[in-house]
Design an enzyme around this catalytic site. Sequence first.
Site, PDB file in Angstrom:
ATOM      1  N   ARG A  79      -1.657  -7.900  13.407  1.00 24.92           N
ATOM      2  CA  ARG A  79      -2.148  -6.915  12.434  1.00 24.92           C
ATOM      3  C   ARG A  79      -2.986  -7.588  11.346  1.00 24.92           C
ATOM      4  O   ARG A  79      -3.969  -7.010  10.862  1.00 24.92           O
ATOM      5  CB  ARG A  79      -0.972  -6.149  11.823  1.00 24.92           C
ATOM      6  CG  ARG A  79      -0.430  -5.078  12.778  1.00 24.92           C
ATOM      7  CD  ARG A  79       1.038  -4.785  12.569  1.00 24.92           C
ATOM      8  NE  ARG A  79       1.340  -4.178  11.290  1.00 24.92           N
ATOM      9  CZ  ARG A  79       2.545  -4.208  10.715  1.00 24.92           C
ATOM     10  NH1 ARG A  79       3.548  -4.825  11.314  1.00 24.92           N
ATOM     11  NH2 ARG A  79       2.740  -3.632   9.562  1.00 24.92           N
ATOM     12  N   ARG A 115      -9.858   2.322   8.432  1.00 25.65           N
ATOM     13  CA  ARG A 115      -9.509   0.939   8.769  1.00 25.65           C
ATOM     14  C   ARG A 115     -10.634   0.243   9.521  1.00 25.65           C
ATOM     15  O   ARG A 115     -10.522  -0.945   9.811  1.00 25.65           O
ATOM     16  CB  ARG A 115      -8.296   0.966   9.676  1.00 25.65           C
ATOM     17  CG  ARG A 115      -7.010   0.473   9.064  1.00 25.65           C
ATOM     18  CD  ARG A 115      -5.950   0.604  10.132  1.00 25.65           C
ATOM     19  NE  ARG A 115      -4.770  -0.143   9.864  1.00 25.65           N
ATOM     20  CZ  ARG A 115      -3.709   0.333   9.222  1.00 25.65           C
ATOM     21  NH1 ARG A 115      -3.721   1.535   8.708  1.00 25.65           N
ATOM     22  NH2 ARG A 115      -2.645  -0.423   9.083  1.00 25.65           N
ATOM     23  N   ARG A 156      10.708  -1.594  11.336  1.00 26.40           N
ATOM     24  CA  ARG A 156       9.746  -0.926  12.226  1.00 26.40           C
ATOM     25  C   ARG A 156       9.517  -1.783  13.469  1.00 26.40           C
ATOM     26  O   ARG A 156       9.560  -3.004  13.387  1.00 26.40           O
ATOM     27  CB  ARG A 156       8.414  -0.745  11.485  1.00 26.40           C
ATOM     28  CG  ARG A 156       8.383   0.498  10.622  1.00 26.40           C
ATOM     29  CD  ARG A 156       7.230   0.511   9.655  1.00 26.40           C
ATOM     30  NE  ARG A 156       5.980  -0.036  10.174  1.00 26.40           N
ATOM     31  CZ  ARG A 156       4.855  -0.074   9.478  1.00 26.40           C
ATOM     32  NH1 ARG A 156       4.815   0.415   8.248  1.00 26.40           N
ATOM     33  NH2 ARG A 156       3.771  -0.590  10.001  1.00 26.40           N
ATOM     34  N   LYS A 170       0.822  -1.220   0.000  1.00 25.02           N
ATOM     35  CA  LYS A 170       0.000   0.000   0.000  1.00 25.02           C
ATOM     36  C   LYS A 170       0.851   1.263   0.000  1.00 25.02           C
ATOM     37  O   LYS A 170       0.634   2.160  -0.797  1.00 25.02           O
ATOM     38  CB  LYS A 170      -0.824   0.081   1.301  1.00 25.02           C
ATOM     39  CG  LYS A 170      -2.159  -0.521   1.282  1.00 25.02           C
ATOM     40  CD  LYS A 170      -2.833  -0.305   2.638  1.00 25.02           C
ATOM     41  CE  LYS A 170      -2.000  -0.864   3.723  1.00 25.02           C
ATOM     42  NZ  LYS A 170      -1.954  -0.386   5.001  1.00 25.02           N
ATOM     43  N   ARG A 192      11.156  -6.334   5.501  1.00 25.27           N
ATOM     44  CA  ARG A 192      10.966  -4.925   5.145  1.00 25.27           C
ATOM     45  C   ARG A 192      11.874  -4.027   5.986  1.00 25.27           C
ATOM     46  O   ARG A 192      12.065  -4.260   7.175  1.00 25.27           O
ATOM     47  CB  ARG A 192       9.507  -4.532   5.369  1.00 25.27           C
ATOM     48  CG  ARG A 192       9.262  -3.040   5.247  1.00 25.27           C
ATOM     49  CD  ARG A 192       7.842  -2.723   4.976  1.00 25.27           C
ATOM     50  NE  ARG A 192       6.996  -2.836   6.159  1.00 25.27           N
ATOM     51  CZ  ARG A 192       5.701  -2.596   6.136  1.00 25.27           C
ATOM     52  NH1 ARG A 192       5.101  -2.276   5.011  1.00 25.27           N
ATOM     53  NH2 ARG A 192       4.988  -2.718   7.230  1.00 25.27           N
TER      54      ARG A 192
HETATM   55  P1  ADP Z   1       0.487  -1.484   7.972  1.00 22.88           P
HETATM   56  O1  ADP Z   1      -0.605  -1.249   6.993  1.00 22.88           O
HETATM   57  O2  ADP Z   1       1.751  -1.953   7.346  1.00 22.88           O
HETATM   58  O3  ADP Z   1       0.071  -2.333   9.138  1.00 22.88           O
HETATM   59  P2  ADP Z   1       0.554   1.368   8.754  1.00 22.88           P
HETATM   60  O4  ADP Z   1       1.845   2.064   8.621  1.00 22.88           O
HETATM   61  O5  ADP Z   1      -0.544   1.738   7.839  1.00 22.88           O
HETATM   62  O6  ADP Z   1       0.929  -0.158   8.658  1.00 22.88           O
HETATM   63  O7  ADP Z   1       0.014   1.487  10.270  1.00 22.88           O
HETATM   64  C1  ADP Z   1       0.813   1.113  11.364  1.00 22.88           C
HETATM   65  C2  ADP Z   1      -0.025   1.115  12.632  1.00 22.88           C
HETATM   66  O8  ADP Z   1      -0.570   2.429  12.883  1.00 22.88           O
HETATM   67  C3  ADP Z   1      -1.247   0.192  12.636  1.00 22.88           C
HETATM   68  O9  ADP Z   1      -0.932  -1.142  12.962  1.00 22.88           O
HETATM   69  C4  ADP Z   1      -2.117   0.875  13.717  1.00 22.88           C
HETATM   70  O10 ADP Z   1      -1.665   0.579  15.019  1.00 22.88           O
HETATM   71  C5  ADP Z   1      -1.871   2.352  13.469  1.00 22.88           C
HETATM   72  N1  ADP Z   1      -2.862   2.935  12.525  1.00 22.88           N
HETATM   73  C6  ADP Z   1      -2.605   3.466  11.302  1.00 22.88           C
HETATM   74  N2  ADP Z   1      -3.745   3.896  10.723  1.00 22.88           N
HETATM   75  C7  ADP Z   1      -4.751   3.620  11.577  1.00 22.88           C
HETATM   76  C8  ADP Z   1      -6.165   3.793  11.566  1.00 22.88           C
HETATM   77  N3  ADP Z   1      -6.788   4.351  10.517  1.00 22.88           N
HETATM   78  N4  ADP Z   1      -6.883   3.391  12.646  1.00 22.88           N
HETATM   79  C9  ADP Z   1      -6.278   2.849  13.708  1.00 22.88           C
HETATM   80  N5  ADP Z   1      -4.960   2.633  13.797  1.00 22.88           N
HETATM   81  C10 ADP Z   1      -4.179   3.011  12.753  1.00 22.88           C
END
Ligand code: ADP
Length: 212
Positions: A170, A88, A159, A13, A126
Amino acid sequence: MKIIFIGPPGSGKGTQAKRLASRLEVPHISTGDMLREAVAEGTEVGRKAAPIMALGHLVPDDLMIEIVDERLAKADAAKGFILDGFPRTLVQAEKLDRIVGNGKIGLRVLQLLVPDEAIVRRITLRRTCPQCGAIYHLENQPPASDSVCDRDGAEVIARPDDNETAVRKRLDVFHRDTVPVASYYKAKSVLREVDGVGPVDEVFERIEKSLA
Ligand code: ADP
């Protein structure tokens, strides 16, 4: 153009959303990046979010909605945007409808499809640049010189939530809370499903085709 990216963690993404944003000349708005910045800066939001993120759980809807609402109000988002990582949950999706005006016009939702088995392997290899956010993969897309970022020479890091336990959590959260968001947009006929398996360039071509 208002575009939302949906996909499991590690589906590409972030990589694809960044490319598409520069192609379309609209801002790339990544809630994950925004949260990581807040954590790095030690703000109140960052202090709240850090332990939640490290475990692979979701940050509470209220907080996320506030962050996104504020970001979308900035002038650069007026001509369009690419949202990466939001909404999400169904609560976030319904709220976004109100923020962008029941969003059918000009809204496209891209869902990247990648099977769970491929995800764990992708994510544990990653690496990201803590300075500029560039994303690498030690096998498929390593930085030119060992462990430093091609752009700014900073040391690339894994990360804190890119360990196997957090990744599995996740993935569970994705299936439970975010797959219903894809169905929500499918029912509105704005969802485009794109195969996310394969080289970055090929996936990008599929994305562009699906938007044409
Ligand atoms: P990935 O899609 O690789 O899991 P992201 O970088 O998009 O990672 O998000 C990392 C973390 O940030 C998520 O696991 C969550 O804890 C938090 N997060 C990001 N966006 C949201 C959201 N819209 N609602 C709730 N938590 C979020």
